[in-house]
Enzyme design. Sequence first.
Site, PDB file in Angstrom:
ATOM      1  N   ARG A 174     -28.526   1.794   3.671  1.00 52.75           N
ATOM      2  CA  ARG A 174     -29.440   0.703   3.333  1.00 52.75           C
ATOM      3  C   ARG A 174     -30.307   0.400   4.550  1.00 52.75           C
ATOM      4  O   ARG A 174     -29.773   0.152   5.644  1.00 52.75           O
ATOM      5  CB  ARG A 174     -28.626  -0.538   2.944  1.00 52.75           C
ATOM      6  CG  ARG A 174     -29.437  -1.802   2.749  1.00 52.75           C
ATOM      7  CD  ARG A 174     -28.543  -2.979   2.330  1.00 52.75           C
ATOM      8  NE  ARG A 174     -29.310  -4.184   2.109  1.00 52.75           N
ATOM      9  CZ  ARG A 174     -29.352  -5.228   2.953  1.00 52.75           C
ATOM     10  NH1 ARG A 174     -28.670  -5.207   4.080  1.00 52.75           N
ATOM     11  NH2 ARG A 174     -30.082  -6.285   2.666  1.00 52.75           N
ATOM     12  N   HIS A 184     -37.326  -7.490   4.930  1.00 53.06           N
ATOM     13  CA  HIS A 184     -36.125  -7.966   5.612  1.00 53.06           C
ATOM     14  C   HIS A 184     -36.590  -8.857   6.773  1.00 53.06           C
ATOM     15  O   HIS A 184     -36.520  -8.495   7.939  1.00 53.06           O
ATOM     16  CB  HIS A 184     -35.308  -6.769   6.123  1.00 53.06           C
ATOM     17  CG  HIS A 184     -33.893  -7.107   6.511  1.00 53.06           C
ATOM     18  ND1 HIS A 184     -32.795  -6.602   5.853  1.00 53.06           N
ATOM     19  CD2 HIS A 184     -33.391  -7.908   7.474  1.00 53.06           C
ATOM     20  CE1 HIS A 184     -31.683  -7.060   6.406  1.00 53.06           C
ATOM     21  NE2 HIS A 184     -32.019  -7.853   7.396  1.00 53.06           N
ATOM     22  N   GLU A 196     -32.055 -11.963   1.720  1.00 51.26           N
ATOM     23  CA  GLU A 196     -31.642 -13.337   2.070  1.00 51.26           C
ATOM     24  C   GLU A 196     -32.743 -14.398   2.037  1.00 51.26           C
ATOM     25  O   GLU A 196     -32.915 -15.134   3.013  1.00 51.26           O
ATOM     26  CB  GLU A 196     -31.041 -13.375   3.483  1.00 51.26           C
ATOM     27  CG  GLU A 196     -29.780 -12.617   3.661  1.00 51.26           C
ATOM     28  CD  GLU A 196     -29.229 -12.726   5.096  1.00 51.26           C
ATOM     29  OE1 GLU A 196     -29.900 -13.276   5.985  1.00 51.26           O
ATOM     30  OE2 GLU A 196     -28.112 -12.247   5.306  1.00 51.26           O
ATOM     31  N   ASN A 212     -25.021 -10.783   0.793  1.00 48.80           N
ATOM     32  CA  ASN A 212     -24.566 -10.631   2.168  1.00 48.80           C
ATOM     33  C   ASN A 212     -23.478 -11.663   2.376  1.00 48.80           C
ATOM     34  O   ASN A 212     -23.645 -12.826   2.008  1.00 48.80           O
ATOM     35  CB  ASN A 212     -25.714 -10.869   3.155  1.00 48.80           C
ATOM     36  CG  ASN A 212     -26.820  -9.839   2.985  1.00 48.80           C
ATOM     37  OD1 ASN A 212     -26.656  -8.864   2.249  1.00 48.80           O
ATOM     38  ND2 ASN A 212     -27.939 -10.054   3.661  1.00 48.80           N
ATOM     39  N   GLU A 242     -24.226  -6.620   2.647  1.00 45.29           N
ATOM     40  CA  GLU A 242     -23.837  -6.774   4.048  1.00 45.29           C
ATOM     41  C   GLU A 242     -22.493  -7.469   4.102  1.00 45.29           C
ATOM     42  O   GLU A 242     -22.265  -8.455   3.402  1.00 45.29           O
ATOM     43  CB  GLU A 242     -24.838  -7.640   4.828  1.00 45.29           C
ATOM     44  CG  GLU A 242     -26.160  -6.983   5.075  1.00 45.29           C
ATOM     45  CD  GLU A 242     -27.101  -7.864   5.909  1.00 45.29           C
ATOM     46  OE1 GLU A 242     -26.630  -8.793   6.590  1.00 45.29           O
ATOM     47  OE2 GLU A 242     -28.307  -7.612   5.844  1.00 45.29           O
ATOM     48  N   TYR A 265     -20.233 -13.045   5.044  1.00 51.57           N
ATOM     49  CA  TYR A 265     -19.509 -12.935   6.310  1.00 51.57           C
ATOM     50  C   TYR A 265     -18.335 -13.890   6.464  1.00 51.57           C
ATOM     51  O   TYR A 265     -17.401 -13.594   7.190  1.00 51.57           O
ATOM     52  CB  TYR A 265     -20.475 -13.132   7.488  1.00 51.57           C
ATOM     53  CG  TYR A 265     -21.476 -12.007   7.615  1.00 51.57           C
ATOM     54  CD1 TYR A 265     -21.166 -10.856   8.320  1.00 51.57           C
ATOM     55  CD2 TYR A 265     -22.728 -12.086   7.000  1.00 51.57           C
ATOM     56  CE1 TYR A 265     -22.067  -9.810   8.431  1.00 51.57           C
ATOM     57  CE2 TYR A 265     -23.632 -11.041   7.097  1.00 51.57           C
ATOM     58  CZ  TYR A 265     -23.307  -9.904   7.813  1.00 51.57           C
ATOM     59  OH  TYR A 265     -24.196  -8.876   7.908  1.00 51.57           O
TER      60      TYR A 265
END
Length: 509
Positions: free
Chosen positions: A99, A143, A189, A331, A402, A333
């Site tokens: 990606r 991005h 995002e 994404n 991500e 985390y």
Amino acid sequence: MGVTAFFYILLSLWVQDAAAIIDFTRCDFAQDFVFGAGTSAYQYEGAVAEDGRSPSDWDTFTHSGKMPDKSTGDIAADGYHKYKEDIKLIYETGLEAYRFSISWSRLIPNGRGAVNPKGLDYYNNIIDELVKRGIQTHITLHHIDLPQILEDEYGGWLSPRIIEDFTAYADVCFREFGDRVKYWTTVNEPNIGAIASYSIGHLPPGRCSDPFGITKCTVGNSSTEPYIAVHTTLLAHASVFKLYREKYKAEQKGVIGINIYSYWSYPFTNSTVDLEATQRSKDFMFGWILEPLVSGDYPEVMKNIVGSRLPSFTMVQSGLVKDSFDFFGINHYYSFYVSDRPMETGVRDFYGDMSISYRASRTDPPAGQGVPTNVPSDPDGLHLVLEYLKETYGNPPLYVHENGMGSPKDSLNDTYRVDCLSSYMGSTLDAIRNGVNVRGYFTWAFMDLFELRAGYQSKYGLYRVDFDDMRRPRQARLSARWYSGFLKKNGSSLLISRTQEDLTRNTVS
Ligand SMILES: *[C@@H]1O[C@H](CO)[C@@H](O)[C@H](O)[C@H]1NC(C)=O
Ligand SMILES: *[C@@H]1O[C@H](CO)[C@@H](O)[C@H](O)[C@H]1NC(C)=O
Ligand SMILES: *[C@@H]1O[C@H](CO)[C@@H](O)[C@H](O)[C@H]1NC(C)=O
Ligand SMILES: *[C@@H]1O[C@H](CO)[C@@H](O)[C@H](O)[C@H]1NC(C)=O
């Protein structure tokens, strides 16, 4: 036996140790599920003034010293010059997909109009290289990397004029690359991006207004601009989706989606107000983007709270935005604990509108403005996000775009990253077994990059990059070897018993 060889034998044993915690193999995932890793243009390429690329808003931001560590992406991981050997590494690692994003200002330096032949060559070369090696290509069009010229001309994402320019840029990408590229993401995002760029001012174009900025901003309006930017982004996304469907899809047979930033929100207590605050957190973070795409309008709770500062869709726009996706990328985390915070009267920003407090753990005091730093990873949180998206938005196809671990540690022996990767992959599998339609998992990042906030202070890479060396040599970390073992050997034998020669083969300089 030399010291180095001894080291690698030890490393092998730790790979096995780290692998002991997983009880699944590659074969537990569908064959057409893809495992990959990612990068993005500004964070990877460097060569910012080479071969006709014009500045993006990132160049402006970093060159005015706005990064905490004053770093820039001028060279970054030097991907513009090293892409070929990097794709060889991707192949040798056994990754099934890659990606990356296209730099709009490299491809179309004026933001619209003439295509830069050198930029076109660069992306064609990358794609050809990936195709040659049988690696699936996933491209993000935007991005957080806008041509500065469009920022100067009309304020970038704050103006509806960007819809036409973004669509024309996407048209070039589909026309030039779509014969070989089947997986397109319009924007990375937009939710957290709008907050960071227009409310707290710590990503380009770095706009905010007192008292909301983390950094001092000279221009902006934190209470209105994030909502305007997302609104324009949704319209631009929908316009690109329509273009692809009408002009390219029949022939190219690709899919097109959007990406959102996600964290899971646990209620801090089970009080009604905390449970409502937790739901608000999901509606503001996920619903802001996904609800319009699924139902054609913003979540009720946002309309009620944000009021006239939230732009509204015309009937026609609503119809265009609704169902304008083939998949969602997320994404992810970490997770937060969320509690209610009384709503402020007067001028509010996005966080004020949400009126919640975040904690990184049950024992922490509430973070002040915004979100805490230093949050532990939480694999269950990914599972919960995936399940929530399935339940709330009609089981859409999902990609984990991500997921990974940033660390100030520069170690090659990144056992912490192996733990993180393996447990998040496990929670993805749990979600799939519960019926969530997850199609792929990409770790961030393939290699150490210029990180959007941390510059070069935080390392995310499967491969280490030595940023003190002009040649930017790459070296495999334990996590690269672990991932490779998982993918190539069906996870059944993660013991990597390579010779010294095998091991150094992955070290490229
Ligand atoms: C932001 O915009 C709102 C709505 O137009 C306005 O009331 C407010 O004064 C503006 N704030 C700043 C700092 O310009
Ligand atoms: C809230 O309720 C759930 C379900 O009963 C329980 O699992 C959880 O531990 C409770 N949370 C708190 C903070 O008490
Ligand atoms: C690698 O990390 C593990 C876990 O932190 C540690 O036990 C081991 O000693 C480290 N190995 C090397 C070679 O540094
Ligand atoms: C992969 O491993 C699983 C579990 O050990 C096994 O059932 C499966 O047959 C293996 N598949 C291949 C292609 O080796």
